[in-house]
Design a protein around this motif. Structure first.
Motif, PDB file in Angstrom:
ATOM      1  N   ALA A  72       0.828  -1.209   0.000  1.00 30.32           N
ATOM      2  CA  ALA A  72       0.000   0.000   0.000  1.00 30.32           C
ATOM      3  C   ALA A  72       0.859   1.254   0.000  1.00 30.32           C
ATOM      4  CB  ALA A  72      -0.926  -0.002   1.211  1.00 30.32           C
ATOM      5  N   ALA A  73       1.960   1.231   0.749  1.00 33.69           N
ATOM      6  CA  ALA A  73       2.852   2.392   0.768  1.00 33.69           C
ATOM      7  C   ALA A  73       3.507   2.587  -0.588  1.00 33.69           C
ATOM      8  CB  ALA A  73       3.910   2.215   1.856  1.00 33.69           C
ATOM      9  N   CYS A  74       3.878   1.492  -1.240  1.00 33.26           N
ATOM     10  CA  CYS A  74       4.457   1.605  -2.594  1.00 33.26           C
ATOM     11  C   CYS A  74       3.461   2.226  -3.556  1.00 33.26           C
ATOM     12  CB  CYS A  74       4.877   0.222  -3.095  1.00 33.26           C
ATOM     13  SG  CYS A  74       6.309  -0.479  -2.275  1.00 33.26           S
ATOM     14  N   ASN A  75       2.198   1.790  -3.478  1.00 38.24           N
ATOM     15  CA  ASN A  75       1.172   2.343  -4.368  1.00 38.24           C
ATOM     16  C   ASN A  75       0.943   3.819  -4.085  1.00 38.24           C
ATOM     17  OD1 ASN A  75      -1.027   1.849  -6.406  1.00 38.24           O
ATOM     18  ND2 ASN A  75      -2.264   2.560  -4.691  1.00 38.24           N
ATOM     19  N   ASN A  76       0.871   4.191  -2.806  1.00 42.29           N
ATOM     20  CA  ASN A  76       0.686   5.601  -2.459  1.00 42.29           C
ATOM     21  C   ASN A  76       1.874   6.445  -2.901  1.00 42.29           C
ATOM     22  OD1 ASN A  76      -1.843   5.292  -1.276  1.00 42.29           O
ATOM     23  ND2 ASN A  76      -0.984   4.772   0.719  1.00 42.29           N
ATOM     24  N   LEU A  77       3.083   5.898  -2.746  1.00 42.71           N
ATOM     25  CA  LEU A  77       4.267   6.603  -3.234  1.00 42.71           C
ATOM     26  C   LEU A  77       4.175   6.818  -4.739  1.00 42.71           C
ATOM     27  CD1 LEU A  77       7.124   7.756  -2.820  1.00 42.71           C
ATOM     28  CD2 LEU A  77       8.002   5.411  -3.089  1.00 42.71           C
ATOM     29  N   GLY A  78       3.738   5.781  -5.460  1.00 42.23           N
ATOM     30  CA  GLY A  78       3.561   5.920  -6.906  1.00 42.23           C
ATOM     31  C   GLY A  78       2.580   7.015  -7.263  1.00 42.23           C
ATOM     32  N   ASN A  79       1.462   7.101  -6.534  1.00 40.11           N
ATOM     33  CA  ASN A  79       0.465   8.141  -6.808  1.00 40.11           C
ATOM     34  C   ASN A  79       1.054   9.534  -6.651  1.00 40.11           C
ATOM     35  OD1 ASN A  79      -1.539   6.242  -7.270  1.00 40.11           O
ATOM     36  ND2 ASN A  79      -2.266   6.264  -5.163  1.00 40.11           N
ATOM     37  N   ILE A  80       1.834   9.730  -5.577  1.00 36.67           N
ATOM     38  CA  ILE A  80       2.412  11.057  -5.325  1.00 36.67           C
ATOM     39  C   ILE A  80       3.474  11.380  -6.365  1.00 36.67           C
ATOM     40  CG2 ILE A  80       3.725  12.431  -3.655  1.00 36.67           C
ATOM     41  CD1 ILE A  80       2.309  10.729  -1.455  1.00 36.67           C
ATOM     42  N   LEU A  81       4.287  10.382  -6.731  1.00 39.43           N
ATOM     43  CA  LEU A  81       5.297  10.599  -7.763  1.00 39.43           C
ATOM     44  C   LEU A  81       4.646  10.929  -9.107  1.00 39.43           C
ATOM     45  CD1 LEU A  81       7.695   7.699  -6.771  1.00 39.43           C
ATOM     46  CD2 LEU A  81       8.319  10.124  -6.779  1.00 39.43           C
ATOM     47  N   ARG A  86       6.782  12.677 -12.030  1.00 37.17           N
ATOM     48  CA  ARG A  86       7.953  11.793 -12.001  1.00 37.17           C
ATOM     49  C   ARG A  86       7.481  10.398 -12.404  1.00 37.17           C
ATOM     50  NH1 ARG A  86      10.520  13.780  -6.276  1.00 37.17           N
ATOM     51  NH2 ARG A  86      11.881  11.943  -6.564  1.00 37.17           N
ATOM     52  N   SER A  87       7.116  10.283 -13.694  1.00 36.65           N
ATOM     53  CA  SER A  87       6.411   9.097 -14.179  1.00 36.65           C
ATOM     54  C   SER A  87       7.239   7.823 -14.071  1.00 36.65           C
ATOM     55  CB  SER A  87       5.976   9.311 -15.637  1.00 36.65           C
ATOM     56  OG  SER A  87       5.086  10.387 -15.734  1.00 36.65           O
ATOM     57  N   ASP A  88       8.514   7.888 -14.426  1.00 35.59           N
ATOM     58  CA  ASP A  88       9.336   6.679 -14.384  1.00 35.59           C
ATOM     59  C   ASP A  88       9.436   6.135 -12.962  1.00 35.59           C
ATOM     60  OD1 ASP A  88       9.729   6.868 -17.080  1.00 35.59           O
ATOM     61  OD2 ASP A  88      11.738   7.746 -16.949  1.00 35.59           O
ATOM     62  N   GLU A  89       9.633   7.026 -11.991  1.00 36.78           N
ATOM     63  CA  GLU A  89       9.710   6.594 -10.598  1.00 36.78           C
ATOM     64  C   GLU A  89       8.360   6.077 -10.113  1.00 36.78           C
ATOM     65  OE1 GLU A  89      12.163   9.287  -7.905  1.00 36.78           O
ATOM     66  OE2 GLU A  89      11.902  10.564  -9.687  1.00 36.78           O
ATOM     67  N   ALA A  90       7.281   6.699 -10.585  1.00 37.38           N
ATOM     68  CA  ALA A  90       5.945   6.249 -10.195  1.00 37.38           C
ATOM     69  C   ALA A  90       5.703   4.827 -10.670  1.00 37.38           C
ATOM     70  CB  ALA A  90       4.891   7.187 -10.759  1.00 37.38           C
ATOM     71  N   LEU A  91       6.060   4.552 -11.921  1.00 36.59           N
ATOM     72  CA  LEU A  91       5.860   3.211 -12.461  1.00 36.59           C
ATOM     73  C   LEU A  91       6.674   2.183 -11.667  1.00 36.59           C
ATOM     74  CD1 LEU A  91       4.528   1.444 -14.576  1.00 36.59           C
ATOM     75  CD2 LEU A  91       6.390   1.996 -16.154  1.00 36.59           C
ATOM     76  N   GLU A  92       7.892   2.539 -11.299  1.00 36.68           N
ATOM     77  CA  GLU A  92       8.708   1.639 -10.475  1.00 36.68           C
ATOM     78  C   GLU A  92       8.015   1.326  -9.156  1.00 36.68           C
ATOM     79  OE1 GLU A  92      12.543   3.322  -9.837  1.00 36.68           O
ATOM     80  OE2 GLU A  92      13.076   3.367 -11.971  1.00 36.68           O
ATOM     81  N   ALA A  93       7.414   2.335  -8.547  1.00 32.72           N
ATOM     82  CA  ALA A  93       6.731   2.128  -7.265  1.00 32.72           C
ATOM     83  C   ALA A  93       5.516   1.217  -7.422  1.00 32.72           C
ATOM     84  CB  ALA A  93       6.316   3.474  -6.674  1.00 32.72           C
ATOM     85  N   TYR A  94       4.746   1.427  -8.487  1.00 29.62           N
ATOM     86  CA  TYR A  94       3.582   0.572  -8.723  1.00 29.62           C
ATOM     87  C   TYR A  94       4.008  -0.877  -8.970  1.00 29.62           C
ATOM     88  CZ  TYR A  94       0.866   4.895  -9.386  1.00 29.62           C
ATOM     89  OH  TYR A  94       0.250   6.099  -9.224  1.00 29.62           O
ATOM     90  N   VAL A  95       5.062  -1.051  -9.754  1.00 31.81           N
ATOM     91  CA  VAL A  95       5.540  -2.402 -10.048  1.00 31.81           C
ATOM     92  C   VAL A  95       6.011  -3.082  -8.765  1.00 31.81           C
ATOM     93  CG1 VAL A  95       7.339  -3.723 -11.239  1.00 31.81           C
ATOM     94  CG2 VAL A  95       6.108  -1.917 -12.445  1.00 31.81           C
ATOM     95  N   ARG A  96       6.684  -2.324  -7.908  1.00 31.53           N
ATOM     96  CA  ARG A  96       7.109  -2.890  -6.631  1.00 31.53           C
ATOM     97  C   ARG A  96       5.900  -3.329  -5.815  1.00 31.53           C
ATOM     98  NH1 ARG A  96       9.651  -6.265  -4.023  1.00 31.53           N
ATOM     99  NH2 ARG A  96      10.209  -5.770  -1.876  1.00 31.53           N
ATOM    100  N   ALA A  97       4.812  -2.571  -5.874  1.00 33.25           N
ATOM    101  CA  ALA A  97       3.599  -2.936  -5.128  1.00 33.25           C
ATOM    102  C   ALA A  97       3.059  -4.288  -5.578  1.00 33.25           C
ATOM    103  CB  ALA A  97       2.535  -1.845  -5.290  1.00 33.25           C
ATOM    104  N   VAL A  98       3.024  -4.534  -6.902  1.00 30.98           N
ATOM    105  CA  VAL A  98       2.469  -5.812  -7.366  1.00 30.98           C
ATOM    106  C   VAL A  98       3.473  -6.953  -7.228  1.00 30.98           C
ATOM    107  CG1 VAL A  98       0.842  -4.687  -8.922  1.00 30.98           C
ATOM    108  CG2 VAL A  98       3.064  -5.389  -9.806  1.00 30.98           C
ATOM    109  N   GLU A  99       4.755  -6.626  -7.160  1.00 30.35           N
ATOM    110  CA  GLU A  99       5.717  -7.670  -6.831  1.00 30.35           C
ATOM    111  C   GLU A  99       5.488  -8.171  -5.405  1.00 30.35           C
ATOM    112  OE1 GLU A  99       9.886  -7.250  -8.999  1.00 30.35           O
ATOM    113  OE2 GLU A  99       9.356  -5.405  -7.944  1.00 30.35           O
ATOM    114  N   ILE A 100       5.181  -7.247  -4.510  1.00 27.57           N
ATOM    115  CA  ILE A 100       4.926  -7.601  -3.112  1.00 27.57           C
ATOM    116  C   ILE A 100       3.578  -8.299  -2.970  1.00 27.57           C
ATOM    117  CG2 ILE A 100       4.548  -6.659  -0.793  1.00 27.57           C
ATOM    118  CD1 ILE A 100       6.338  -4.258  -1.715  1.00 27.57           C
ATOM    119  N   GLU A 101       2.574  -7.738  -3.643  1.00 26.70           N
ATOM    120  CA  GLU A 101       1.197  -8.222  -3.519  1.00 26.70           C
ATOM    121  C   GLU A 101       0.603  -8.369  -4.926  1.00 26.70           C
ATOM    122  OE1 GLU A 101      -2.966  -6.491  -1.783  1.00 26.70           O
ATOM    123  OE2 GLU A 101      -1.163  -6.029  -0.630  1.00 26.70           O
TER     124      GLU A 101
END
Length: 437
Positions: A72-81, A86-101
């Protein structure tokens, strides 16, 4: 236990809008434990709500250092990015979220939106390939895997992945016709037709699916039905601006740029401008300063609510273009803009005639359309996307038949969709002054 209870008090206050109480609670938690991951996470969200996105990013990253498994924190970080461009960093955060969950629905939706405007996803593709291998019943993973493959140029494998999506059933998707449109672009028209026929058979009142089926089959249609346009854009209104931003959508700026050029030649602002098919109001703020009164019209009440929130339109009208232009209007417009609205009309003759009646003498239209570059083919064509493209010759001919002068056109790129440029035309029409006749 007392620390967790205090954190929960902060979260409850935060959700109710009491930011001062929430801040006090989060500070209490972090005073007791400066590395508390949830305290850092929620304090970060509070900073974002207070208009401090950079502070929020720092705090949520610190939270993830303490608890790297918080999807959830990764997804929220992606939203703020993403909101911080900061699209590239946002996508990385979203991908990390689905890797975890792997079944994190919101993160998958965010990945989908970002991929539709992406040009490079080399790092994402192997991750998605592994997720569908480990979790073959993950519908969202297959959807994004297919989109990622298409962006990488693997058309056949992409089509196979998107066909796999259809096996999950129409009820698995908020937009059950999207995959059919993309399969057509990938050369799998028969499978797209089969899927859409099944959707219509199961839900005969689904106006979007019925029109999409007609478009994919290539049925002869003069325009998209009003109920289709209204329903499609009402359902799209909440995410419309974000989706177009990710598509590098340029049509409003291109049309507004022509308005600026015209305004520079005038001694006074335009008296009355009408924004035909105003949508969420993307063009309105760009042209407001050049007129005394600005009217917007659109079929979709959802879109009009978003436009009203901008506070730039003097009048907003819910209705169909031709009906509006031929009604008993209180004024005649000296300028009309029409941004990507005519792509839902094939036969433009009724529109051109209605426009001529609504423009003041010397009045001008600046509009965008998708470009049909096929001089030996039809005047217009509906694509599997459900949008029409028009030839420049047809634009000129239908305008002149209605008594309008076709004064200008230029070829442009309107947006980038599914990894490809969508080419269009910005054109200008003028209603002759009475002394020109």
């Amino acid at each position: 236990m007392q620390l967790e209870a205090r954190l929960q008090e902060g979260i409850t206050a935060h959700r109710s809008g009491n930011l001062e109480a929430a801040l006090a609670a989060y500070k209490d938690v972090l005073t007791d434990n400066p590395d508390h991951p949830d305290g850092l996470h929620f304090l970060g969200l509070l900073h974002f709500d207070a208009g401090k996105p950079e502070n929020a990013i720092i705090l949520i990253r610190k939270s993830l250092e303490q608890n790297p498994k918080n999807a959830a924190a990764c997804n929220n970080l992606g939203n703020i990015l993403k909101l911080s461009d900061r699209s590239d960093e946002a996508l990385e955060a979203y991908v990390r979220a689905v890797e975890i969950e792997p079944r994190h629905q919101e993160a998958w939706k965010n990945i989908s939106v970002m991929l539709e405007g992406a040009t490079n996803n080399d790092d994402l593709l192997p991750i998605l390939r592994e997720i569908v291998r480990l979790d073959p019943d993950n519908a969202n993973a297959w959807h994004n895997f297919g989109l990622s493959l298409m962006l990488a140029g693997h058309r056949e494998e992409a089509a196979d992945a998107l066909e796999r999506c259809l096996e999950f059933g129409a009820e698995a998707w908020s937009d059950p016709v999207w995959h059919a449109r993309v399969l057509c672009a990938l050369g799998r028209q028969e499978r797209a037709v089969e899927h859409l026929e099944a959707v219509v058979a199961a839900d005969p009142d689904n106006k979007v699916a019925r029109y999409q089926l007609a478009a994919v089959r290539g049925d002869e249609l003069d325009q998209a039905p009003e109920d289709y346009v209204r329903e499609h854009f009402d359902g799209f209104s909440d995410s419309f601006d974000d989706v177009l931003k990710n598509l590098d959508y340029r049509a409003p700026e291109l049309v507004a740029g022509e308005v600026v050029k015209l305004a520079a030649l005038r001694a006074a602002p335009f008296r009355d401008i009408v924004d035909l098919g105003c949508g969420t109001g993307l063009c309105g703020p760009l042209i407001r300063r050049y007129c005394d009164k600005l009217t917007g019209i659109d079929l979709s009440p959802g879109m009009l609510r978003k436009a009203a929130a901008l506070n730039v339109y003097d009048f907003l009208v819910e209705g169909e273009l031709v009906g509006f232009l031929t009604s008993d209007l209180p004024t005649h417009f000296d300028l009309a803009v029409c941004v990507d609205t005519l792509c839902y009309l094939g036969n433009l003759q009724p529109f051109m005639e209605a426009l001529c009646s609504a423009l003041a003498p010397g009045g001008i239209l600046i509009a965008s359309v998708e470009h049909l570059d096929d001089p030996s083919g039809p005047d217009y064509r509906v694509d599997p996307t459900g949008r029409y493209a028009h030839t420049p010759a047809y634009l000129r001919r239908s305008a002149e038949a209605a008594g309008l002068d076709y004064t200008k056109e230029k070829t442009v790129v309107l947006r980038r969709e599914l990894g490809k440029d969508v080419h269009g035309l910005i054109f200008e029409l003028r209603k002759p002054d009475s002394d020109d006749r």
